[in-house]
Design a protein around this motif. Structure first.
Motif, short mmCIF file in Angstrom:
data_model
loop_
_atom_site.label_atom_id
_atom_site.label_comp_id
_atom_site.label_asym_id
_atom_site.label_seq_id
_atom_site.Cartn_x
_atom_site.Cartn_y
_atom_site.Cartn_z
N ARG A 46 0.84 -1.20 -0.07
CA ARG A 46 -0.16 -0.07 0.16
C ARG A 46 0.88 1.31 0.05
O ARG A 46 0.24 2.19 -0.70
N THR A 47 2.19 1.06 0.56
CA THR A 47 2.89 2.50 0.77
C THR A 47 3.39 2.77 -0.73
O THR A 47 3.79 3.74 -1.03
N LEU A 48 3.49 1.63 -1.50
CA LEU A 48 3.97 1.91 -2.86
C LEU A 48 2.88 2.60 -3.75
O LEU A 48 3.16 3.26 -4.87
N SER A 53 2.21 4.58 5.83
CA SER A 53 2.53 3.30 6.40
C SER A 53 1.63 2.86 7.75
O SER A 53 1.23 1.80 7.72
N VAL A 54 1.86 3.76 8.53
CA VAL A 54 1.06 3.31 9.59
C VAL A 54 -0.58 3.34 9.41
O VAL A 54 -1.08 2.60 10.09
N THR A 55 -0.99 4.35 8.60
CA THR A 55 -2.26 4.50 8.37
C THR A 55 -2.63 2.88 7.63
O THR A 55 -3.74 2.20 7.89
N ALA A 56 -1.85 2.40 6.77
CA ALA A 56 -1.87 1.19 5.91
C ALA A 56 -2.09 -0.01 7.21
O ALA A 56 -2.91 -0.75 6.94
N ALA A 57 -1.20 0.14 8.16
CA ALA A 57 -1.00 -1.00 9.07
C ALA A 57 -2.32 -0.89 9.88
O ALA A 57 -2.84 -1.99 10.18
N GLN A 58 -2.79 0.14 10.25
CA GLN A 58 -3.93 0.50 11.07
C GLN A 58 -5.14 -0.13 10.52
O GLN A 58 -6.20 -0.54 11.12
N SER A 59 -5.50 -0.08 9.10
CA SER A 59 -6.57 -0.12 8.62
C SER A 59 -6.53 -1.59 7.59
O SER A 59 -7.41 -1.84 6.92
N LEU A 60 -5.55 -2.44 7.92
CA LEU A 60 -5.13 -3.73 7.14
C LEU A 60 -6.28 -4.51 7.51
O LEU A 60 -6.89 -4.82 8.31
N THR A 61 -6.82 -5.16 6.10
CA THR A 61 -7.78 -6.30 6.20
C THR A 61 -7.41 -7.58 5.91
O THR A 61 -6.34 -7.55 5.05
#
Length: 208
Positions: A46-48, A53-61
């Motif tokens: 998602r960072t690509l 990165s933190v937002t991506a980790a916190q919202s990972l499904t």
């Protein structure tokens, strides 16, 4: 298959064989399996796309773990980079610990399972191999997929990831003090899996 929670923690560097061994152990004993590296790969993916990165980790499904492009070299490098961020690791800890203690038991493989995620795991393995052996395995894997890489590039990437994973301040990659070391440099997959299965078998609870 255990009826209560039973956790097998398998750690080690890239291309040491821990994923294959983890899947084999899970299949042999009827345990659930989680490749925790996929969590970081999904975040890195998602960072690509420009996501923080933190937002991506916190919202990972869970669905994001099924994406077909999580095994590319670019995603692997992105995963290694986001894995050094303490906030990213913290966001993914609860997911991993809940999976580890599920009824029926679980196998988790990664880089800090036995040291940070599941320090009380019933079984801990640290699967490793020399950088040269791991680079050759990864080169052959990438080459079979048509990737335009050289052996020298892959070895450099392996060493770079090792250095970054071992030196990071948040949960550096290392063997737990009570982990069983399994060096696969000179082992076939079958032999390495057999050794891992033997270690787990000794720790399984005896049925009444």
């Amino acid at each position: 298959m255990p009826t209560a929670s039973f956790t097998v923690a398998i750690d080690g560097p890239a291309a040491a064989g821990k994923g294959t061994i983890s899947k084999g152990v899970a299949a042999r004993f009827g345990l659930a399996h989680l490749d925790t590296g996929l969590l970081y790969r999904a975040v890195g993916r998602r960072t690509l796309d420009g996501v923080d990165s933190v937002t991506a980790a916190q919202s990972l499904t869970a669905e994001e773990l099924e994406q077909g492009d999580l095994r590319t070299a670019d995603v692997a490098q992105a995963a290694s980079k986001v894995a050094v961020i303490p906030e990213v690791r913290s966001a993914l800890v609860d997911f991993q610990r809940a999976f580890a203690r599920r009824a029926g038991g679980a196998v988790l493989d990664g880089r800090d399972i036995g040291t940070v995620i599941c320090p009380h795991a019933e079984v801990k393995l640290f699967v490793t191999a020399s950088p040269e052996v791991r680079a050759e395995r990864r080169y052959l894997e990438l080459n079979a997929k048509g990737a335009d890489v050289t052996r020298e590039q892959v070895l450099a990437d392996v060493r770079e990831r090792d250095s970054r994973d071992a030196a990071r301040s948040a949960a550096p990659m290392k063997a737990a003090d009570d982990a069983v070391l399994l060096d696969t440099s000179d082992l076939s997959i079958d032999d390495a899996l057999a050794q891992a299965i033997a270690v787990v078998q000794k720790k399984l609870p005896v049925a009444d």
